[in-house]
Design an enzyme around this catalytic site. Sequence first.
Site, mmCIF file in Angstrom:
data_model
loop_
_atom_site.group_PDB
_atom_site.id
_atom_site.type_symbol
_atom_site.label_atom_id
_atom_site.label_comp_id
_atom_site.label_asym_id
_atom_site.label_seq_id
_atom_site.Cartn_x
_atom_site.Cartn_y
_atom_site.Cartn_z
ATOM 1 N N TYR A 156 0.819 -1.211 0.000
ATOM 2 C CA TYR A 156 0.000 0.000 0.000
ATOM 3 C C TYR A 156 0.859 1.270 0.000
ATOM 4 C CZ TYR A 156 -3.654 -3.331 0.817
ATOM 5 O OH TYR A 156 -4.493 -4.382 0.678
ATOM 6 N N TYR A 165 -12.387 -8.661 4.715
ATOM 7 C CA TYR A 165 -11.143 -8.600 3.939
ATOM 8 C C TYR A 165 -10.714 -10.032 3.624
ATOM 9 C CZ TYR A 165 -6.354 -7.957 2.489
ATOM 10 O OH TYR A 165 -5.199 -7.993 1.758
ATOM 11 N N ASP A 207 -13.162 -18.139 5.759
ATOM 12 C CA ASP A 207 -11.793 -17.664 5.593
ATOM 13 C C ASP A 207 -11.194 -17.539 6.994
ATOM 14 O OD1 ASP A 207 -9.506 -16.183 5.395
ATOM 15 O OD2 ASP A 207 -10.300 -14.720 3.984
ATOM 16 N N LYS A 248 -1.311 -17.513 7.032
ATOM 17 C CA LYS A 248 -0.664 -16.751 8.105
ATOM 18 C C LYS A 248 0.065 -17.637 9.127
ATOM 19 C CE LYS A 248 -3.343 -12.517 7.752
ATOM 20 N NZ LYS A 248 -2.318 -11.546 7.382
HETATM 21 N N1 PLP Z 1 -8.021 -13.454 4.323
HETATM 22 C C1 PLP Z 1 -7.903 -12.855 5.516
HETATM 23 C C2 PLP Z 1 -8.998 -13.019 6.528
HETATM 24 C C3 PLP Z 1 -6.780 -12.093 5.810
HETATM 25 O O1 PLP Z 1 -6.676 -11.493 7.007
HETATM 26 C C4 PLP Z 1 -5.750 -11.992 4.832
HETATM 27 C C5 PLP Z 1 -4.564 -11.176 5.109
HETATM 28 O O2 PLP Z 1 -4.550 -10.320 5.956
HETATM 29 C C6 PLP Z 1 -5.920 -12.653 3.612
HETATM 30 C C7 PLP Z 1 -7.061 -13.373 3.390
HETATM 31 C C8 PLP Z 1 -4.855 -12.579 2.555
HETATM 32 O O3 PLP Z 1 -3.737 -13.314 2.924
HETATM 33 P P1 PLP Z 1 -2.310 -13.008 2.258
HETATM 34 O O4 PLP Z 1 -1.905 -11.653 2.734
HETATM 35 O O5 PLP Z 1 -1.419 -14.109 2.777
HETATM 36 O O6 PLP Z 1 -2.499 -13.072 0.788
#
Ligand code: PLP
Length: 431
Positions: A23, A155, A252, A281
């Site tokens: 960003y 997100y 997710d 993560k």
């Molecule tokens: N999904 C969620 C809930 C997230 O918090 C994130 C990253 O912060 C992602 C997907 C994307 O993961 P990455 O940054 O490893 O692409």
Amino acid sequence: MPEPRHTPGELLALDREHVWHPYGPMPGRADPLVVESASGVRLRLAEPAQGRSELVDGMSSWWSAVHGYNHPVLNEAVRGQLDRMSHVMFGGLTHEPAVRLAARLVEITPEPLRHVFLSDSGSVSVEVAVKMCLQYWRSTGRPAKRRLLTWRGGYHGDTWQPMSVCDPEGGMHDLWSGVLQRQVFAPPPPVAYEEGYARELRALIARHADELAAVIVEPVVQGAGGMRFHSPDYLRDLREACDAHDVLLVFDEIATGFGRTGRLFAAEHAGVTPDVMCLGKALTGGYLSMAATLCTPRVADGISRGDVPVLAHGPTFMGNPLASAVACASIDLLLGQDWAQEVKRIEAGLVEGLAPAREVPGVRDVRVLGAIGVVQLDHPVDVAAATAAAVREGVWLRPFRDLVYVMPPYVTGDADVARICGAVVAAAREG
Ligand code: PLP
């Protein structure tokens, strides 16, 4: 340790000129801190900032380094695997670390998630999840089911498909709102369970069922879209509505997985199993880039009944042995200790330590769940001022929008939790 080849000043000059940060503009405008090494919960800086040469990491490297840094067990897992094989293509070949990891993930996630696709980032794992869902409906004779329903304020990553289910207003991807696939959005779920909201959510799913491939949500905590918490009861509603109207359910758990909310997976707060689950993560303890998309036999069998009976996705670094090995070690390390007690201990520390933030002018809300602490202001944070205030306290934070928040490693001791909280309060005051 090899001698650094550049002074911190030289590094920053090169960084500004060449390196695109998340960003960030190009050329760079901010002065990132140069980290020389990291150990335990501390980042060691190449040059002192605000009089500090060490910072306690309140962010776990964007929520991934749950065991802290430079952990001997994780180091050994990478080293041991490195001596055998760092990488080999996954098409037509397989190997023990990836197989062991897949089996372990199936063992620790809720039944009946049984099949695992290993990719290299959270965003890609969401791409894969969506591809699975769309292909399931295409293969089972309902190709019109191509849209996704999600909550505003979510997100799911920065690649194309995940961006389409991020917060469409005031979010990070507004720029692309006219270009991305148009999805179906429900308002963010309230903190406490509200029957009226639940009714409308169920009605929305029913209304769009003919075109919906899946509902995709972050269970219990919406992270980077606003650090909002909600009642797990909504997840039960989603499961029921999805079953009733032939819609797949994707959780997710990239941010919430591996204990962050106090349960190993946030889905467990509701006792609900999704059809597809994304992990990332903390999967590798923050060591290497890896993510996983798990699905049920229903989804895999549906795909295999189609005219294209394969999942057409194959990242070059799929199932990377180093990442798989350290992921296995990280899971063993987590489950080999009373991690839930550690998260509870941190939760108690955050509740106590963040309480003074309530008295800070401009603070609208203070909330804690598991090893997540959030202070929400009634105005956008002055990120530079808030970060500097935290660094002065010897803590690394990364405030955004109207939020100063923490997600410390689970190995953070009580004194360091208190210190992080002090820094959050200082950042909220200055930001
Ligand atoms: N999904 C969620 C809930 C997230 O918090 C994130 C990253 O912060 C992602 C997907 C994307 O993961 P990455 O940054 O490893 O692409």
